[in-house]
Design an enzyme around this catalytic site. Structure first.
Site, mmCIF file in Angstrom:
data_model
loop_
_atom_site.group_PDB
_atom_site.id
_atom_site.type_symbol
_atom_site.label_atom_id
_atom_site.label_comp_id
_atom_site.label_asym_id
_atom_site.label_seq_id
_atom_site.Cartn_x
_atom_site.Cartn_y
_atom_site.Cartn_z
ATOM 1 N N LYS A 54 0.842 -1.208 0.000
ATOM 2 C CA LYS A 54 0.000 0.000 0.000
ATOM 3 C C LYS A 54 0.875 1.255 0.000
ATOM 4 C CE LYS A 54 -3.586 -2.615 2.306
ATOM 5 N NZ LYS A 54 -4.232 -3.038 3.550
ATOM 6 N N GLN A 98 -5.392 -1.819 9.959
ATOM 7 C CA GLN A 98 -5.059 -3.096 9.324
ATOM 8 C C GLN A 98 -5.578 -4.264 10.177
ATOM 9 O OE1 GLN A 98 -3.277 -3.478 6.226
ATOM 10 N NE2 GLN A 98 -3.972 -5.578 6.514
ATOM 11 N N ASP A 121 -11.035 2.205 3.721
ATOM 12 C CA ASP A 121 -11.344 0.790 3.449
ATOM 13 C C ASP A 121 -12.798 0.568 3.016
ATOM 14 O OD1 ASP A 121 -9.277 -1.045 3.591
ATOM 15 O OD2 ASP A 121 -9.373 -1.250 5.774
#
Ligand code: NAP
Length: 284
Positions: A54, A98, A121
């Site tokens: 990422k 995460q 997200d």
């Protein structure tokens, strides 16, 4: 038939140059520096590897990013306070926590605490609700990336039968709704589905998010199916494989996404795109 390979890696790189970099440039021209923050709790090596991908893509897009790392002894309250700070930090446009989190921290409480306008997200209840309603919002990254890669492959959704294997909240359910919003006829299969093969054989577009290595084989699909393989597994020999048996399926499919280099890069692409989108909305 030899299938067209739907390379998520190539599509993501192409769209990076064609779409993301120009969008970042035009934000920069307005003195806006899009910024993504990733929150990591603990030392999970797989999480660290996903985060590196990422960060690398964020660098290529030209956006700012920061990874905040905390020990797995952090309390739920402490993590919720960090999320609150990120919600209120005007220099941060998008952030994500995460997964997985340690057992003593509730992922759903954490996700609930994220402001939907910074929900990179696309996991908050508001983002998911908007996705179901077909409203504009930050969409869940893997499903968004899957829909984009299917479109980029040249396949049409309207009137096509999309069969999804898997009904998780992060892949199966949202990708089914996005396909429905694209006017596909959608069937969702799961572990209680009877006669799974009947549905698989009907698919014009088959999306496999089952979490079992090489679960779907070529003999189960019809000639000309577009196959998207979401799964990712490392075999005992160290090879990466998906939820689809690539060799047999690629002989029957019209198009198929590989593992690695398929859905994974499109998930990363969507995360960075969501951050840019959040920055654009914040700067209107
Ligand atoms: P998950 O939460 O474990 O869901 C798996 C789904 O498959 C469940 O709905 C389950 O049904 C269904 N299932 C399991 N066994 C089945 C069977 N024998 N027949 C039919 N359905 C069955 O997994 P997930 O989070 O959706 O992820 C799926 C895979 O994608 C994993 O390999 C994951 O690592 C990968 N993934 C990749 C990315 C990426 O960016 N590349 C992103 C997310 C996930 P029930 O609901 O009935 O249990």
């Amino acid at each position: 038939m030899t299938a067209q390979i739907i390379s998520g890696k190539e599509i993501a790189e192409r769209l990076l140059e064609a779409e993301l970099q120009p969008r970042v440039e035009s934000l920069n021209n307005k003195n806006v520096q899009p910024k993504l923050v990733i929150v990591l709790v603990g030392e999970n090596p797989a999480s660290k590897s996903y985060i590196r991908q990422k960060e690398k893509f964020a660098d290529k897009a030209g956006i700012l990013h920061e990874t905040l790392t905390y020990p797995d002894t952090i309390t739920e309250i402490e993590l919720l306070n960090i999320i609150d700070d990120l919600n209120n930090d005007t220099t941060v446009h998008g952030f994500m926590v995460q997964a997985p989190l340690p057992d003593h921290i509730s992922m759903s409480k954490v996700v609930d605490a994220i402001s939907p306008i910074k929900d990179a997200d696309g996991f908050t209840p508001e983002s998911v609700g908007n996705l179901f309603l077909g409203e504009d919002s930050l969409q869940c990254c893997t499903p968004k990336g899957i829909i984009r890669m299917i479109k980029e492959s040249g396949a049409e959704f309207s009137g096509q039968h999309v069969v999804v294997i898997g009904r998780s909240n992060i892949v199966g359910k949202p990708v089914a709704i996005l396909a429905l919003n694209e006017s596909a006829t959608v069937t969702i299969c799961h572990s209680r589905t009877q006669n799974l093969n009947n549905y698989v054989a009907q698919a014009d577009i088959l999306i496999v998010a089952v979490g079992r290595p090489e679960f779907v084989h070529g003999d189960q699909i019809k000639e000309g199916t577009t196959v998207i393989d979401v799964g990712i597994h490392r075999t005992d020999e160290g090879k990466l494989v998906g939820d689809v048996h690539f060799e047999s399926a690629s002989k029957k499919a019209k198009a198929i996404s590989p593992v690695p280099g398929g859905v994974g890069p499109m998930t990363v692409f969507s995360l960075i795109e969501n951050t840019i989108e959040a920055a654009e909305r914040a700067s209107i």
